[in-house]
Design an enzyme around this catalytic site. Structure first.
Site, mmCIF file in Angstrom:
data_model
loop_
_atom_site.group_PDB
_atom_site.id
_atom_site.type_symbol
_atom_site.label_atom_id
_atom_site.label_comp_id
_atom_site.label_asym_id
_atom_site.label_seq_id
_atom_site.Cartn_x
_atom_site.Cartn_y
_atom_site.Cartn_z
ATOM 1 N N TYR A 199 -17.041 26.508 19.082
ATOM 2 C CA TYR A 199 -15.724 26.480 18.451
ATOM 3 C C TYR A 199 -14.820 27.554 19.055
ATOM 4 C CZ TYR A 199 -12.135 27.149 14.898
ATOM 5 O OH TYR A 199 -10.940 27.313 14.261
ATOM 6 N N GLU A 244 -9.522 25.023 6.307
ATOM 7 C CA GLU A 244 -9.210 26.408 5.922
ATOM 8 C C GLU A 244 -9.195 26.549 4.405
ATOM 9 O OE1 GLU A 244 -9.344 28.921 7.819
ATOM 10 O OE2 GLU A 244 -9.011 28.087 9.811
ATOM 11 N N TRP A 272 -16.636 30.932 7.679
ATOM 12 C CA TRP A 272 -16.155 29.855 8.537
ATOM 13 C C TRP A 272 -17.327 29.085 9.131
ATOM 14 C CZ3 TRP A 272 -12.384 26.829 8.758
ATOM 15 C CH2 TRP A 272 -12.055 26.103 9.899
#
Length: 179
Positions: free
Chosen positions: A8, A30, A38
């Site tokens: 990512y 988000e 995350w």
């Protein structure tokens, strides 16, 4: 660091986004991340893509109580009713912005005068969790009825979608993602 997180970072984080479907994806993810890591969200990303109709805001905006119950039973996503309801609400608001501004992209990039904010950080400890622009965008989104868009979430969105380049100056991605 795990492979999903590294991939990512190395291919996606901080690359300027200009496609509305991608904006909606980051907005959903988000919001789902709030209070979690995350990495947790990244590991569930494909399940989110499936559960939220490929992140098509027009489809998600039509989700009703039956879909909410299905999502609450889906172990592939974060089963938080408020976050799920927020994603559906935000899909509706997202579409309203598309109608009003032509694209969500045009709306969101206007906050940075359509130019990526390029920071010059040498150490991770220098990177802020929020910014003045994040507060402005958060306030504007809330005024338009969005939820789960506080300034910390918005700043993470700005970083992920390349409104701001917060790669460290010595990171190989620092110059690669600049526009």
């Amino acid at each position: 660091m795990d492979d999903v997180y590294i991939k990512y970072h190395d291919t996606e984080w901080g690359v300027p986004v200009h496609e509305d479907k991608k904006w909606f994806e980051f907005l959903v993810l988000e919001g789902a991340q709030a209070g979690l890591s995350w990495r947790t969200v990244l590991r569930k990303r494909e399940s989110y893509r499936e559960a939220f109709a490929g992140f098509d805001p027009l489809i998600v905006a039509k989700f009703d109580e039956n879909e909410i119950e299905k999502l609450m039973a889906d172990s592939g996503i974060i089963r938080n009713r408020r976050k799920i309801e927020s994603a559906i609400n935000n899909a509706k608001k997202f579409h309203q912005i598309e109608v009003e501004f032509g694209t969500f992209d045009r709306f969101i990039w206007s906050f940075v005068d359509y130019k990526q904010v390029v920071n010059v950080w040498a150490n991770v400890s220098e990177i802020p969790a929020v910014s003045k622009k994040a507060h402005q965008i958060s306030h504007a989104l809330k005024d338009k009825g969005f939820t789960f868009v506080g300034p910390t979430i918005v700043y993470a969105l700005m970083q992920a979608a390349g409104l701001v380049n917060d790669h460290l100056v010595y990171c190989f991605r620092y110059t690669e993602v600049q526009t």
